[in-house]
Design an enzyme around this catalytic site. Structure first.
Site, PDB file in Angstrom:
ATOM      1  CE  LYS A  96     -80.087  -8.726 -30.976  1.00  0.00           C
ATOM      2  NZ  LYS A  96     -78.917  -9.486 -30.555  1.00  0.00           N
ATOM      3  CG  ASP A 135     -77.849 -10.602 -27.122  1.00  0.00           C
ATOM      4  OD1 ASP A 135     -78.590 -11.607 -27.108  1.00  0.00           O
ATOM      5  OD2 ASP A 135     -78.006  -9.655 -27.902  1.00  0.00           O
TER       6      ASP A 135
END
Ligand code: ATR
Length: 282
Positions: free
Chosen positions: A68, A105
């Site tokens: 990420k 997220d």
């Protein structure tokens, strides 16, 4: 003939990823023609694998652990929430060939808590356990819900203090060690440590959860995680794992790519039924 749009998730490891299944269900549900695959990509191969993917007709990519941050560095533009979280889980190829980086997220967690489970965040006291990448990804969207306060507790105290400092302009947030939590009480406790992955539990005192409070573990598995079980022992009104968040973050990525918002509850129900079956037979 127009080539079929390709999407993928890169991670290391990636074998147990549920993302291809989730996106296939979203595509069926919304009548979209697309292909979504999973590929194991070690960090050192990330840039090469991404270029290959784009050359082969890739339109959008999900990135998971440990990629990420690399995706964050590679993105040409970032959404505000990705900028703040210093991590990108969704890349979108734009019409001009540039890559937009987003982080879905946090909004996935907020949607699962508030929409799917009716857990209010406004004016509530929230405790976040852990001060790593997973925590960083959820703090901004949680603060947007205007909680009374957020406390980040971490084994390495300085990391919690530093993370709280970075977000201090966006709301009432502080960082501390686990010991300093004694005497405090919270409406919601979110486990964002990686302890669950090794079936461990952060050192939590009794009495941290207010009556009728809830617990949420960002991790999930076929069995309840150690933290979900801890929440049950604390009489949490709901003690949940991260399966709902997984589906919600995927829905937000799908929306970014396709402009359509899939229905999530039926997909969550299906995955929950499948894992129940898996834990009975395994
Ligand atoms: P992630 O990207 O999943 O957040 P990370 O950045 O490595 O992974 O962060 C892991 C977090 O889990 C950290 O906050 C870590 O605490 P430290 O910063 O003190 O290392 C926390 N963590 C991992 N195992 C833990 C355990 N057994 N008990 C408590 N905290 C733990």
């Amino acid at each position: 003939m127009k080539k079929i749009d390709r999407y993928a998730v890169f991670g290391y490891p990636i074998k147990h990823s549920k993302s291809p299944r989730i996106h296939q269900l979203f595509a069926e549900q919304t009548g979209q023609k697309l292909v979504y695959t999973a590929r194991e990509v070690p960090p050192e191969s990330f840039n090469h694998a991404l270029e290959q993917f784009l050359t082969g007709g890739g339109k959008g990519l999900n990135c998971t652990v440990p990629l990420k941050e690399l995706a964050w560095q590679r993105a040409d533009q970032l959404t505000e929430r990705a900028h703040l979280s210093k991590a990108v889980n969704t890349l979108k190829l734009q019409d001009d060939g540039s890559l937009l980086g987003d982080n879905t997220d946090g909004v996935g967690l907020v949607n699962d808590l508030t929409v799917n489970h009716g857990i209010p965040l406004n004016n509530r006291r929230i405790l976040i356990l852990g001060a790593g990448g997973a925590s960083r990804g959820i703090i901004g969207p949680l603060l947007e819900q205007k909680p009374e306060r957020i406390v980040i507790a971490n084994r390495t105290v300085g990391k919690a203090e530093q993370l709280a400092q970075e977000f201090s302009r966006a709301g009432n947030i502080s960082g501390c060690g686990f010991e300093a939590l004694r005497g405090l009480q919270f409406d919601l406790i979110v486990n964002a440590t990686s302890a669950s992955l090794s079936n461990e539990l952060p050192p939590l005192a009794e009495g941290l959860l207010r009556e009728a409070g809830s617990c949420y573990d960002l991790a999930y598995g076929n069995e309840d995680t150690a933290f979900v079980r801890w929440g049950q022992r604390q009489n949490a009104i709901q003690s949940l794992d991260g399966m709902g968040m997984l589906v919600e973050q995927a829905a937000e990525a799908f929306y970014l790519w396709r402009g359509l918002r899939p229905t999530t509850q039926s997909v969550i129900d299906l995955l929950n039924a499948e894992r129940k079956g898996a834990s009975v037979t395994s």
